[in-house]
Design a protein around this motif. Structure first.
Motif, PDB file in Angstrom:
ATOM      1  N   ASN A 109       0.818  -1.218   0.000  1.00 50.65           N
ATOM      2  CA  ASN A 109       0.000   0.000   0.000  1.00 50.65           C
ATOM      3  C   ASN A 109       0.857   1.276   0.000  1.00 50.65           C
ATOM      4  N   GLY A 110       2.071   1.204   0.574  1.00 50.13           N
ATOM      5  CA  GLY A 110       2.968   2.363   0.553  1.00 50.13           C
ATOM      6  C   GLY A 110       3.496   2.598  -0.854  1.00 50.13           C
ATOM      7  N   HIS A 111       3.842   1.517  -1.534  1.00 50.50           N
ATOM      8  CA  HIS A 111       4.314   1.612  -2.912  1.00 50.50           C
ATOM      9  C   HIS A 111       3.213   2.206  -3.803  1.00 50.50           C
ATOM     10  N   ALA A 112       1.959   1.825  -3.523  1.00 51.84           N
ATOM     11  CA  ALA A 112       0.829   2.357  -4.301  1.00 51.84           C
ATOM     12  C   ALA A 112       0.734   3.879  -4.135  1.00 51.84           C
ATOM     13  N   GLY A 225       7.491  -8.734   1.533  1.00 54.40           N
ATOM     14  CA  GLY A 225       8.086  -8.179   0.317  1.00 54.40           C
ATOM     15  C   GLY A 225       7.340  -6.953  -0.168  1.00 54.40           C
ATOM     16  N   GLU A 226       6.512  -6.344   0.697  1.00 60.13           N
ATOM     17  CA  GLU A 226       5.731  -5.176   0.295  1.00 60.13           C
ATOM     18  C   GLU A 226       6.212  -3.926   1.042  1.00 60.13           C
ATOM     19  N   ILE A 227       5.987  -2.767   0.426  1.00 54.97           N
ATOM     20  CA  ILE A 227       6.330  -1.498   1.087  1.00 54.97           C
ATOM     21  C   ILE A 227       5.050  -0.941   1.705  1.00 54.97           C
ATOM     22  N   TYR A 228       5.071  -0.761   3.030  1.00 53.30           N
ATOM     23  CA  TYR A 228       3.866  -0.324   3.740  1.00 53.30           C
ATOM     24  C   TYR A 228       3.931   1.167   4.085  1.00 53.30           C
ATOM     25  N   LEU A 229       2.789   1.836   3.943  1.00 53.49           N
ATOM     26  CA  LEU A 229       2.713   3.246   4.329  1.00 53.49           C
ATOM     27  C   LEU A 229       3.019   3.401   5.824  1.00 53.49           C
ATOM     28  N   ALA A 230       2.568   2.433   6.622  1.00 47.59           N
ATOM     29  CA  ALA A 230       2.784   2.514   8.075  1.00 47.59           C
ATOM     30  C   ALA A 230       4.280   2.603   8.404  1.00 47.59           C
ATOM     31  N   ASP A 231       5.132   1.887   7.662  1.00 45.79           N
ATOM     32  CA  ASP A 231       6.573   1.934   7.924  1.00 45.79           C
ATOM     33  C   ASP A 231       7.128   3.325   7.607  1.00 45.79           C
ATOM     34  N   ALA A 232       6.644   3.909   6.492  1.00 41.90           N
ATOM     35  CA  ALA A 232       7.117   5.253   6.123  1.00 41.90           C
ATOM     36  C   ALA A 232       6.668   6.271   7.174  1.00 41.90           C
TER      37      ALA A 232
END
Ligand code: UTP
Length: 291
Positions: A109-112, A225-232
Motif C-alpha cells: 500500500n505504501g508503494h501504491a 516483500g511489500e512497502i507499507y505506508l505505516a513503515d514510512a
C-alpha cells in the motif's frame, strides 16, 4: 495550502475476499447497490476534494469503466424513459476529476501511494484506502482536512479500540493536544495488550505532505516483500511533527468478509426505500446458534 487531491490505492490483490475478488476488483463489489469505491469517492468529494488519483493495476479496468461515461447505457436509458436511473448513472461520471495511475505490481500500500507522486506533485493530499468506507457527519475526510489546517502537519486518522483488538492494528504512542487531537511519538505494529502505548489505533485515512514520498522511496520492503505506508509514517514521525485525529464516524473494512457483510446490512437499513422492509425481514429471522 489547500488540500485538493486524494489518492485512493485500489491495486491490491484482495486475497482476504477470495474467491469473490478473483475476477472482480474488491473495490467494485457492491454495498447495497453501489460499488465500494463510489462511496469513497463521494465521501472525498463531499469533503471538498476536487482531484482524485486512483491507483489501479492488472485486472482493475472495471474501476475506470465505472467512472467513465457509458454512451450506450445512457442512450438506452434515455430511450426507455428511465430518467431517474439515467441521472444516477450520469452523476457518477460527473463526480470529480479522476486521474488513474498504474501500479505495475502489487508491491504494497505504501508503494501504491508512491506511484501517485507525479499526479500529486508538491502539495498536501489525502490518502483513502480503496476498500475502506468511512462515513461521518461532517464527512471524515473533511474532519481530517480541518485538523490538518489547524495543526499544520500530517494527520493520521485514529479511533479508540478495545484492548482485545490491539494486536490487529498499528497502535499509537501519543501526547494529547486538545480534544480529539494528538501529537504522535511512535507507532507499534500489532502489539500485545501489554505492549500497546494507548488505545488509539491507526484506522482512518490520512492527510499527508509531499515529503512522505522521499521517505517511501527509501522505505525497505516489509516481511511480505511489500512497502507499507505505516513503515514510512514511522520514519516521518522521527523527522517532523505528525498528528493524530480521532475522527467521528463509522468505518467498514470491506476487504474483510465479516466487515463487508456488516456494511451491507447497516447501510441497507439506512435506505429509505427498503429499510423498513429489510428491518422486518431481519427481525423475522431465527438467529439460532452456529452449526
Ligand atoms: P490491503 O491492505 O487491504 O491490501 O490494501 P490487499 O493486498 O488488497 O488485501 P489482502 O490483504 O490481500 O486481502 C488497502 C488498499 O490498498 C490497495 C488495495 O487495493 C486496497 O484498496 N493496495 C494494496 C494497492 O493499491 N496496492 C498494493 O500493492 C496493496
Amino acid at each position: 495550502m489547500k488540500v485538493r487531491k486524494a489518492v485512493i490505492p485500489a491495486a491490491g490483490l484482495g486475497t482476504r475476499l477470495l474467491p469473490a475478488s478473483k475476477a472482480v476488483p474488491k473495490e467494485m463489489l457492491p454495498i447495497v447497490d453501489k460499488p465500494v469505491i463510489q462511496y469513497i469517492v463521494e465521501e472525498a468529494v463531499a469533503s471538498g476534494i476536487t482531484d482524485i488519483v486512483i491507483v489501479t493495476g492488472y485486472g482493475k479496468q472495471a474501476i475506470e469503466n465505472h467512472f467513465d461515461t457509458s454512451f450506450e447505457l445512457e442512450f438506452h436509458l434515455e430511450n426507455r424513459g428511465k430518467h431517474e436511473t439515467l441521472e444516477q448513472v450520469r452523476r457518477i461520471d460527473d463526480l470529480a476529476n479522476v486521474i488513474y495511475v498504474r501500479q505495475k505490481e502489487p508491491l504494497g500500500n505504501g508503494h501504491a501511494v508512491l506511484v501517485a507522486r507525479a499526479a500529486v506533485g508538491d502539495e498536501p493530499f489525502a490518502v483513502l484506502w480503496g476498500d475502506d468506507i468511512i462515513l461521518g457527519d461532517p464527512p471524515v475526510t473533511r474532519q481530517m482536512i480541518d485538523a490538518f489546517e489547524r495543526l499544520g502537519g500530517p494527520i493520521i486518522g485514529v479511533q479508540a479500540v478495545e484492548s482485545i483488538d490491539y494486536p490487529r492494528y498499528g497502535m499509537l504512542e501519543v501526547e494529547s493536544i486538545r480534544e480529539r487531537e494528538y501529537r504522535v511519538h511512535g507507532v507499534i505494529e500489532k502489539p500485545t495488550v501489554e505492549q500497546s502505548p494507548s488505545n488509539l489505533a491507526q484506522i482512518g485515512g490520512f492527510v499527508l505532505t509531499p515529503d512522505v514520498f522521499d521517505i517511501l522511496e527509501s522505505t525497505r520492503e516489509g516481511t511480505a516483500g511489500e512497502i507499507y505506508l505505516a513503515d514510512a509514517l514511522r520514519t516521518l514521525v522521527q523527522e517532523r511533527p505528525v498528528y493524530a485525529y480521532e475522527f467521528e464516524g463509522r468505518r467498514y473494512d470491506t476487504g474483510d468478509k465479516l466487515d463487508y457483510l456488516k456494511a451491507n446490512v447497516e447501510l441497507a437499513l439506512q435506505r429509505a426505500e427498503f429499510g423498513d422492509e429489510f428491518r422486518s425481514y431481519l427481525r423475522s429471522l431465527n438467529l439460532g446458534t452456529a452449526a
